[in-house]
Design a protein around this motif. Sequence first.
Motif, PDB file in Angstrom:
ATOM      1  N   ALA A 121       0.838  -1.205   0.000  1.00 49.11           N
ATOM      2  CA  ALA A 121       0.000   0.000   0.000  1.00 49.11           C
ATOM      3  C   ALA A 121       0.871   1.252   0.000  1.00 49.11           C
ATOM      4  N   TYR A 122       1.889   1.272   0.840  1.00 50.56           N
ATOM      5  CA  TYR A 122       2.767   2.441   0.887  1.00 50.56           C
ATOM      6  C   TYR A 122       3.536   2.611  -0.415  1.00 50.56           C
ATOM      7  N   LEU A 123       3.979   1.499  -0.996  1.00 48.85           N
ATOM      8  CA  LEU A 123       4.726   1.569  -2.249  1.00 48.85           C
ATOM      9  C   LEU A 123       3.866   2.138  -3.376  1.00 48.85           C
ATOM     10  N   THR A 124       2.562   1.899  -3.308  1.00 53.86           N
ATOM     11  CA  THR A 124       1.638   2.435  -4.310  1.00 53.86           C
ATOM     12  C   THR A 124       1.649   3.959  -4.328  1.00 53.86           C
ATOM     13  N   LEU A 125       1.957   4.577  -3.188  1.00 56.33           N
ATOM     14  CA  LEU A 125       2.046   6.038  -3.124  1.00 56.33           C
ATOM     15  C   LEU A 125       3.348   6.554  -3.727  1.00 56.33           C
ATOM     16  N   LEU A 126       4.364   5.702  -3.785  1.00 57.34           N
ATOM     17  CA  LEU A 126       5.690   6.147  -4.210  1.00 57.34           C
ATOM     18  C   LEU A 126       5.985   5.889  -5.682  1.00 57.34           C
ATOM     19  N   GLU A 170      20.243   6.140  -7.458  1.00 56.52           N
ATOM     20  CA  GLU A 170      21.130   5.276  -6.695  1.00 56.52           C
ATOM     21  C   GLU A 170      20.763   5.327  -5.211  1.00 56.52           C
ATOM     22  N   VAL A 171      21.139   4.304  -4.498  1.00 52.63           N
ATOM     23  CA  VAL A 171      20.804   4.227  -3.076  1.00 52.63           C
ATOM     24  C   VAL A 171      21.818   5.041  -2.279  1.00 52.63           C
ATOM     25  N   ASP A 172      21.344   6.102  -1.662  1.00 52.69           N
ATOM     26  CA  ASP A 172      22.200   6.906  -0.811  1.00 52.69           C
ATOM     27  C   ASP A 172      21.503   7.157   0.522  1.00 52.69           C
ATOM     28  N   GLU A 173      22.125   7.913   1.388  1.00 54.97           N
ATOM     29  CA  GLU A 173      21.591   8.163   2.726  1.00 54.97           C
ATOM     30  C   GLU A 173      20.221   8.832   2.645  1.00 54.97           C
ATOM     31  N   ASP A 174      20.082   9.804   1.762  1.00 59.37           N
ATOM     32  CA  ASP A 174      18.818  10.556   1.666  1.00 59.37           C
ATOM     33  C   ASP A 174      17.677   9.655   1.196  1.00 59.37           C
ATOM     34  N   LYS A 175      17.945   8.781   0.242  1.00 64.46           N
ATOM     35  CA  LYS A 175      16.899   7.889  -0.276  1.00 64.46           C
ATOM     36  C   LYS A 175      16.395   6.956   0.825  1.00 64.46           C
ATOM     37  N   ILE A 176      17.320   6.428   1.617  1.00 67.70           N
ATOM     38  CA  ILE A 176      16.929   5.528   2.706  1.00 67.70           C
ATOM     39  C   ILE A 176      16.183   6.297   3.792  1.00 67.70           C
ATOM     40  N   LYS A 177      16.704   7.456   4.192  1.00 70.42           N
ATOM     41  CA  LYS A 177      16.065   8.239   5.257  1.00 70.42           C
ATOM     42  C   LYS A 177      14.655   8.662   4.859  1.00 70.42           C
ATOM     43  N   THR A 178      14.491   9.100   3.618  1.00 68.86           N
ATOM     44  CA  THR A 178      13.171   9.540   3.156  1.00 68.86           C
ATOM     45  C   THR A 178      12.173   8.393   3.178  1.00 68.86           C
ATOM     46  N   PHE A 179      12.597   7.230   2.703  1.00 66.51           N
ATOM     47  CA  PHE A 179      11.705   6.063   2.678  1.00 66.51           C
ATOM     48  C   PHE A 179      11.355   5.627   4.100  1.00 66.51           C
ATOM     49  N   VAL A 180      12.349   5.560   4.958  1.00 64.48           N
ATOM     50  CA  VAL A 180      12.157   5.060   6.330  1.00 64.48           C
ATOM     51  C   VAL A 180      11.229   5.988   7.120  1.00 64.48           C
ATOM     52  N   SER A 181      11.457   7.281   7.044  1.00 63.66           N
ATOM     53  CA  SER A 181      10.603   8.222   7.778  1.00 63.66           C
ATOM     54  C   SER A 181       9.188   8.224   7.209  1.00 63.66           C
ATOM     55  N   GLY A 182       9.077   8.075   5.888  1.00 59.42           N
ATOM     56  CA  GLY A 182       7.763   8.073   5.252  1.00 59.42           C
ATOM     57  C   GLY A 182       6.923   6.876   5.630  1.00 59.42           C
ATOM     58  N   ILE A 183       7.514   5.697   5.607  1.00 58.52           N
ATOM     59  CA  ILE A 183       6.741   4.485   5.899  1.00 58.52           C
ATOM     60  C   ILE A 183       6.394   4.430   7.388  1.00 58.52           C
ATOM     61  N   ALA A 184       7.267   4.979   8.238  1.00 58.75           N
ATOM     62  CA  ALA A 184       6.966   5.018   9.677  1.00 58.75           C
ATOM     63  C   ALA A 184       5.812   5.965   9.969  1.00 58.75           C
ATOM     64  N   ASN A 185       5.722   7.046   9.200  1.00 54.76           N
ATOM     65  CA  ASN A 185       4.616   7.999   9.366  1.00 54.76           C
ATOM     66  C   ASN A 185       3.311   7.414   8.811  1.00 54.76           C
ATOM     67  N   PHE A 186       3.423   6.664   7.715  1.00 54.04           N
ATOM     68  CA  PHE A 186       2.237   6.115   7.051  1.00 54.04           C
ATOM     69  C   PHE A 186       1.526   5.067   7.905  1.00 54.04           C
ATOM     70  N   VAL A 187       2.277   4.319   8.716  1.00 50.52           N
ATOM     71  CA  VAL A 187       1.694   3.157   9.401  1.00 50.52           C
ATOM     72  C   VAL A 187       0.584   3.553  10.370  1.00 50.52           C
ATOM     73  N   LYS A 188       0.714   4.687  11.050  1.00 55.20           N
ATOM     74  CA  LYS A 188      -0.323   5.074  12.019  1.00 55.20           C
ATOM     75  C   LYS A 188      -1.621   5.447  11.312  1.00 55.20           C
ATOM     76  N   HIS A 189      -1.518   5.972  10.107  1.00 50.75           N
ATOM     77  CA  HIS A 189      -2.722   6.333   9.355  1.00 50.75           C
ATOM     78  C   HIS A 189      -3.354   5.093   8.719  1.00 50.75           C
TER      79      HIS A 189
END
Length: 305
Positions: A121-126, A170-189
């Motif tokens: 579901a979260y990947l569908t947003l991305l 490419e996979v860098d720090e920003d790509k991982i941080k953005t994904f991780v913070s986004g999916i953690a925020n999405f779960v409560k909703h």
Amino acid sequence: IYTANLEFASKFFSDKFSALKTKELKEFQEKLLTSLVFDTKFIQDNLDVQAVFETMNNRGKPLTTLEKLKNRLLYMTSKFDATMVDVQRLSGEINNAWGLIYETLGKNQNCLLNEDEFLSAYLTLLREPADYIFSESVAEVKVFQMFCNHATKYDFSMARQHDDSIKESEVDEDKIKTFVSGIANFVKHWYSVSFPDLNTTSGRYVQKIQYLNGSKEMRIFLAQLLMMANTNTLSALVDECLEMTEKVLFKNALPGVSLLDERRFATRARDLHNGELTLDDIKKELDTLLREFIDIKSLINGFRN
């Protein structure tokens, strides 16, 4: 989820032990103290601990995609140049995010939420899937394209017609941080959509909407709306959009009336998430659908049928 498994195991053994006599308990205790063996694996310096984890755990009950993804993110993080990236801090952010995700998905122990459905579901947003949403199996393919050593060779979109010149970054720090913070925020909703708070206006509308359409597409749309209600002004606008969505779904359910393919709500959720649409745009579109003319003859024939 893991806590529920431990509680089940605790109750299982308590029930079994309560039926044993003192002699039988002593026999069990003796076997526990003398026969229980731990198979300890020492990881050599030339082996990667994340690769070993995935290999060993996949020999029993298969790991979920969400579990493997966490391992992959930790693996990619460990490969960063420690002089350029605070690897320990980023690893901590990944672990904290997954702790929150599992705690939330398992909060209602009467109905544990499926973690791979949540991830898809979260990947569908991305990313844009070939259909309206990502299935769990296709989501597994895509998410590991996003986070691998050769990510840039994969197309950004999986739509049937897409620009194949646009690739994953490419996979860098920003790509991982953005994904991780986004999916953690999405779960409560996502949880709030699955278990609406009926003491709130939005929660009541979320429940009523799902009486009309409880599909995954609709739940993604509802979760995205709730995620945007971060100020009083936007919260009121979200409630308006929820109210109008319920009316559109009711109108669309009338026989002989065909306003829209309701699966496209997932597309609207992605457009909102990526900033291609605003809540005002969604409100205008819903208002247009509510004002759309209904042919009386079609409606009467639909009821007759």
